[in-house]
Motif scaffolding. Structure first.
Motif, mmCIF file in Angstrom:
data_model
loop_
_atom_site.group_PDB
_atom_site.id
_atom_site.type_symbol
_atom_site.label_atom_id
_atom_site.label_comp_id
_atom_site.label_asym_id
_atom_site.label_seq_id
_atom_site.Cartn_x
_atom_site.Cartn_y
_atom_site.Cartn_z
ATOM 1 N N MET A 1 100.484 29.396 23.879
ATOM 2 C CA MET A 1 100.427 30.617 24.664
ATOM 3 C C MET A 1 99.507 30.406 25.860
ATOM 4 S SD MET A 1 99.129 34.436 23.554
ATOM 5 C CE MET A 1 97.420 33.885 23.449
ATOM 6 N N VAL A 2 99.978 30.788 27.036
ATOM 7 C CA VAL A 2 99.170 30.670 28.243
ATOM 8 C C VAL A 2 98.217 31.851 28.304
ATOM 9 C CG1 VAL A 2 99.175 30.565 30.748
ATOM 10 C CG2 VAL A 2 101.012 29.448 29.446
ATOM 11 N N ARG A 3 96.909 31.578 28.395
ATOM 12 C CA ARG A 3 95.916 32.647 28.449
ATOM 13 C C ARG A 3 95.769 33.121 29.888
ATOM 14 N NH1 ARG A 3 93.026 33.036 23.748
ATOM 15 N NH2 ARG A 3 93.239 31.297 22.280
ATOM 16 N N PRO A 4 95.738 34.429 30.076
ATOM 17 C CA PRO A 4 95.581 34.940 31.448
ATOM 18 C C PRO A 4 94.192 34.638 31.983
ATOM 19 C CG PRO A 4 95.428 36.721 29.850
ATOM 20 C CD PRO A 4 95.841 35.493 29.077
ATOM 21 N N HIS A 5 94.118 34.314 33.284
ATOM 22 C CA HIS A 5 92.833 34.006 33.914
ATOM 23 C C HIS A 5 92.293 35.290 34.536
ATOM 24 C CE1 HIS A 5 93.359 29.727 33.223
ATOM 25 N NE2 HIS A 5 94.601 29.837 33.689
ATOM 26 N N LEU A 6 91.656 36.096 33.698
ATOM 27 C CA LEU A 6 91.102 37.356 34.163
ATOM 28 C C LEU A 6 89.585 37.216 34.305
ATOM 29 C CD1 LEU A 6 93.098 39.876 31.961
ATOM 30 C CD2 LEU A 6 93.508 39.269 34.344
ATOM 31 N N PRO A 7 89.010 37.787 35.323
ATOM 32 C CA PRO A 7 87.568 37.651 35.553
ATOM 33 C C PRO A 7 86.771 38.381 34.471
ATOM 34 C CG PRO A 7 88.529 39.207 37.114
ATOM 35 C CD PRO A 7 89.672 38.586 36.380
ATOM 36 N N LEU A 8 85.833 37.666 33.852
ATOM 37 C CA LEU A 8 85.047 38.241 32.773
ATOM 38 C C LEU A 8 84.223 39.434 33.251
ATOM 39 C CD1 LEU A 8 84.025 38.188 29.866
ATOM 40 C CD2 LEU A 8 82.334 36.477 30.560
ATOM 41 N N ASN A 9 83.633 39.332 34.434
ATOM 42 C CA ASN A 9 82.814 40.437 34.933
ATOM 43 C C ASN A 9 83.639 41.711 35.102
ATOM 44 O OD1 ASN A 9 80.467 39.003 34.953
ATOM 45 N ND2 ASN A 9 80.605 38.423 37.118
ATOM 46 N N ALA A 10 84.882 41.551 35.516
ATOM 47 C CA ALA A 10 85.751 42.722 35.685
ATOM 48 C C ALA A 10 86.083 43.345 34.330
ATOM 49 C CB ALA A 10 87.021 42.327 36.420
ATOM 50 N N LEU A 11 86.304 42.496 33.328
ATOM 51 C CA LEU A 11 86.578 43.010 31.988
ATOM 52 C C LEU A 11 85.359 43.747 31.434
ATOM 53 C CD1 LEU A 11 88.476 39.924 30.523
ATOM 54 C CD2 LEU A 11 89.480 42.101 31.226
ATOM 55 N N ARG A 12 84.172 43.199 31.658
ATOM 56 C CA ARG A 12 82.942 43.865 31.214
ATOM 57 C C ARG A 12 82.758 45.199 31.943
ATOM 58 N NH1 ARG A 12 78.078 40.650 32.342
ATOM 59 N NH2 ARG A 12 77.049 42.165 30.975
ATOM 60 N N ALA A 13 83.047 45.191 33.231
ATOM 61 C CA ALA A 13 82.901 46.422 34.012
ATOM 62 C C ALA A 13 83.857 47.497 33.502
ATOM 63 C CB ALA A 13 83.156 46.136 35.489
ATOM 64 N N PHE A 14 85.084 47.105 33.182
ATOM 65 C CA PHE A 14 86.049 48.074 32.654
ATOM 66 C C PHE A 14 85.597 48.604 31.301
ATOM 67 C CE2 PHE A 14 89.436 48.553 29.508
ATOM 68 C CZ PHE A 14 90.005 49.737 29.978
ATOM 69 N N GLU A 15 85.178 47.730 30.397
ATOM 70 C CA GLU A 15 84.796 48.156 29.047
ATOM 71 C C GLU A 15 83.609 49.105 29.097
ATOM 72 O OE1 GLU A 15 82.764 48.364 25.300
ATOM 73 O OE2 GLU A 15 81.973 47.335 27.076
ATOM 74 N N ALA A 16 82.600 48.769 29.892
ATOM 75 C CA ALA A 16 81.424 49.640 30.004
ATOM 76 C C ALA A 16 81.791 50.977 30.641
ATOM 77 C CB ALA A 16 80.331 48.938 30.811
ATOM 78 N N SER A 17 82.628 50.951 31.664
ATOM 79 C CA SER A 17 83.042 52.193 32.325
ATOM 80 C C SER A 17 83.839 53.077 31.379
ATOM 81 C CB SER A 17 83.875 51.866 33.571
ATOM 82 O OG SER A 17 83.122 51.117 34.501
ATOM 83 N N ALA A 18 84.710 52.466 30.589
ATOM 84 C CA ALA A 18 85.515 53.235 29.642
ATOM 85 C C ALA A 18 84.631 53.842 28.560
ATOM 86 C CB ALA A 18 86.577 52.337 29.023
ATOM 87 N N ARG A 19 83.648 53.083 28.120
ATOM 88 C CA ARG A 19 82.755 53.584 27.083
ATOM 89 C C ARG A 19 81.916 54.755 27.576
ATOM 90 N NH1 ARG A 19 78.416 50.624 26.364
ATOM 91 N NH2 ARG A 19 79.578 48.743 26.913
ATOM 92 N N HIS A 20 81.441 54.666 28.809
ATOM 93 C CA HIS A 20 80.601 55.731 29.380
ATOM 94 C C HIS A 20 81.412 56.807 30.107
ATOM 95 C CE1 HIS A 20 76.813 53.765 28.484
ATOM 96 N NE2 HIS A 20 77.245 52.641 29.027
ATOM 97 N N GLN A 21 82.697 56.467 30.391
ATOM 98 C CA GLN A 21 83.537 57.339 31.222
ATOM 99 C C GLN A 21 82.865 57.636 32.569
ATOM 100 O OE1 GLN A 21 84.396 60.726 28.625
ATOM 101 N NE2 GLN A 21 86.280 59.697 27.941
ATOM 102 N N SER A 22 82.233 56.566 33.087
ATOM 103 C CA SER A 22 81.489 56.730 34.345
ATOM 104 C C SER A 22 81.187 55.358 34.933
ATOM 105 C CB SER A 22 80.176 57.482 34.097
ATOM 106 O OG SER A 22 79.309 57.384 35.209
ATOM 107 N N PHE A 23 81.498 55.179 36.218
ATOM 108 C CA PHE A 23 81.105 53.955 36.912
ATOM 109 C C PHE A 23 79.581 53.899 37.064
ATOM 110 C CE2 PHE A 23 85.431 53.857 39.256
ATOM 111 C CZ PHE A 23 85.993 53.118 38.235
ATOM 112 N N THR A 24 78.967 55.043 37.285
ATOM 113 C CA THR A 24 77.515 55.066 37.527
ATOM 114 C C THR A 24 76.756 54.633 36.274
ATOM 115 O OG1 THR A 24 77.770 56.855 39.140
ATOM 116 C CG2 THR A 24 75.576 56.512 38.208
ATOM 117 N N LYS A 25 77.115 55.176 35.128
ATOM 118 C CA LYS A 25 76.421 54.803 33.892
ATOM 119 C C LYS A 25 76.709 53.351 33.513
ATOM 120 C CE LYS A 25 76.238 59.492 32.004
ATOM 121 N NZ LYS A 25 76.669 60.399 30.904
#
Length: 290
Positions: A1-25
């Motif tokens: 299976m070919v693994r997608p080359h997604l930026p780790l920092n972007a994934l972290r930013a999405f997960e944290a934003s989703a958890r807080h429901q806020s870009f600021t937090k």
């Protein structure tokens, strides 16, 4: 299976934003600016070709695509964190789970265990006691130490030592025992292995009497009952060296019978880890010199 080359920092930013429901937090948690988090999430959306958030006047709301991605990322980050938590001063901590029949644990293993744990500070040992009935796979064990003949289906087994059985009783009972035949007048405590007393009496040249009364699934409980003066136990003296040395219990006859021994066992399909190899080497060497 070919693994997608997604930026780790972007994934972290999405997960944290989703958890807080806020870009600021999320920015506060990640120690970056709100603009940086927003940019990382936008970059991820562009790479995926999907909108992950609905931008609301006050906060964020996940889209269906965001809802699908979040639990996968959260689980992945948690698993990465669990592994990284195992590292300490450059060493990985390994968890080793060992199931042990209770008599062996109390009578032999625990008094010697510190030598192993001191020599392996980066190994987290977890001991699970049992009454010799154990399912290694179902209980998630790396090893199980059990009593028997070494023949268990689907199991590899390394012998530790034999454990001959001999009568053990309180001193006042031992005082009235002159020959093995005197045991015929005593209350005989029994384990769930019904052939033990008949085999011992056969070794003593006698026919065994009917054995009735309470059945013990633990030799330790049975011997403790004998210490209280409530009968004669048939158990391995090697596992009860401390009460024998203290005189709380007595071995009235030198006759013993060997019906099995203690074995270190593990699943044939089990991948043997460095921690498992260390434990097996230690217990084999310790048993050989005991």
């Amino acid at each position: 299976m070919v693994r997608p080359h997604l930026p780790l920092n972007a994934l972290r930013a999405f997960e944290a934003s989703a958890r807080h429901q806020s870009f600021t937090k999320a920015a506060i948690e990640l120690c970056v600016t709100q603009a940086a988090v927003s940019h990382q999430v936008k970059t991820l959306e562009q790479r995926l070709g999907a909108v992950l958030f609905r931008r609301l006047p006050r906060g964020l709301a996940l889209t269906d695509e965001g809802l699908a991605l979040l639990p996968v990322l959260r689980d992945s980050f948690d698993r990465i964190g669990d592994v990284l938590d195992q590292f300490e001063t450059g060493h990985v901590r390994e968890v080793l789970t060992v199931g042990v029949v209770g008599t062996f644990a109390v009578g032999w293993l625990l008094p010697r265990l510190r030598a192993f744990t001191d020599a392996h500070p980066f190994l987290d040992l977890r001991l699970m006691t049992n009454n010799n009935r154990v399912d290694i796979a179902a209980e998630g064990l790396d090893y199980a130490i059990r009593f028997g003949d070494g023949a268990w289906h689907g199991i590899d087994a390394a012998p530790l030592f034999d454990a001959p059985l001999s009568p053990l009783c309180a001193p006042d009972i031992a005082a009235r025992l002159t020959t093995p035949a005197d045991l015929l007048r005593e209350k005989l405590l029994r384990s769930y292995r019904s052939d033990e007393w008949p085999r011992w009496f056969a070794a003593a040249g006698l026919e065994a009497p009917p054995i009735r009364g309470t059945v013990f699934d633990s030799s330790w409980m049975m011997v403790d009952t004998a210490i209280q003066g409530d009968g004669v136990a048939l158990a391995p003296p090697l596992m009860f060296s401390r009460p024998l040395e203290s005189g709380r219990i007595v071995r009235p006859f030198a006759i013993d019978v060997t019906l099995g021994g203690y074995w270190l066992t593990w699943l044939k399909s089990k991948h043997v880890t460095p921690g498992m190899r260390a434990f097996q080497a230690w217990i084999a060497a310790t048993c050989a010199t005991a």
